[in-house]
Design an enzyme around this catalytic site. Structure first.
Site, short mmCIF file in Angstrom:
data_model
loop_
_atom_site.label_atom_id
_atom_site.label_comp_id
_atom_site.label_asym_id
_atom_site.label_seq_id
_atom_site.Cartn_x
_atom_site.Cartn_y
_atom_site.Cartn_z
N ASP A 43 0.82 -1.20 0.00
CA ASP A 43 0.00 0.00 0.00
C ASP A 43 0.87 1.26 0.00
OD1 ASP A 43 0.81 0.21 2.63
OD2 ASP A 43 -1.13 -0.28 3.49
N LYS A 44 0.27 2.37 -0.34
CA LYS A 44 1.01 3.61 -0.58
C LYS A 44 1.91 4.03 0.59
CE LYS A 44 0.33 8.32 -2.36
NZ LYS A 44 -0.65 9.28 -2.91
#
Length: 243
Positions: free
Chosen positions: A108-109
């Site tokens: 995830d980011k």
């Protein structure tokens, strides 16, 4: 499979190195793939002789395509997507590799660490297939001291996303830091597990996928060696090819 019967279009796009089967299915759902001018449908078969367009661009099969396997240390803030038009901080533009590649799975980011990229659609499906129980190791910092109860509950399984996470190895490394080895990849799994126990993840880094350990500086990448690729394939050999 004979030419008369054809190959499912998601498998075909995976085999020619355009994208993973999962991504192809998403493109079909979004009506972004056309076969001979008609929107493709799930399960449709092609022979490779058709005019196949994605986002109105003709897709051509690459003959004698060389498979590429990359290990990348993803910085926080980079998004693991091939959608370069909608996401400016995407992994594809960041690496800027001269030919088409795509990430295997996601980080995830806000997370950083090891992720593979390739143009080999078959290995993508094998690695991502949950039943293979492929290990992924993470180092995690949380916002408060870790308790024995936290380690015990994380290890045994946490109820998230309408399921119970698989039992896993969790080891405390420091007052607020632990190592966790997962064999599944639920969406934001570690963050959700911690949140369930009223902990908040401050930093999350993936340091290993299967037998490959993170060994490049953040923001850098390297090719997997022949020995590493052989080891991965050896681990995956029990995984049969899907149709």
């Amino acid at each position: 499979m004979s030419d008369e019967i054809g190959t499912r279009i998601n498998k075909y796009l995976s085999e020619i190195g355009f994208c993973s089967r999962r991504k192809a299915d998403l493109l079909i759902e979004q009506e972004r793939i056309k076969v001979n001018g008609i929107y493709a449908v799930m399960g449709q078969k092609v022979t490779g002789q058709e005019e196949i367009r994605v986002n109105n661009k003709i897709i051509k099969k690459l003959e004698n395509k060389k498979h590429i396997y990359i290990a990348f240390n993803k910085p926080a803030g980079i998004v693991c997507t091939t959608d370069t038009k909608r996401e400016k901080d995407n992994i594809i533009d960041y690496i800027n590799y001269p030919t088409r590649i795509f990430p295997i799975g996601r980080l995830d980011k806000p997370s950083e660490g090891l992720i593979f990229l390739t143009n080999d659609g078959d290995i993508v499906n094998k690695i991502l297939r949950a039943k293979n129980y492929n290990e992924k190791e993470y180092i995690v910092d949380v916002n408060k001291p870790i308790s024995k109860d936290f380690i015990s509950k994380m290890s045994k399984g946490i109820p998230i996303l309408d399921t119970i996470t698989r039992p896993c190895s969790v080891t405390q490394l420091h007052k607020n830091k632990f190592k966790i080895i997962l064999t599944q990849g639920l969406n934001r799994q570690i963050r959700r597990m911690c949140e369930h126990l009223n902990y908040r993840v401050l930093n999350l880094k993936r340091v290993r996928i299967m037998s490959i350990c993170l060994d490049v500086e953040i923001g850098k990448w390297r090719y997997l060696t022949s020995a590493e690729i052989s080891q991965i394939n050896k681990s995956l050999k029990s995984s049969s090819k899907t149709i």
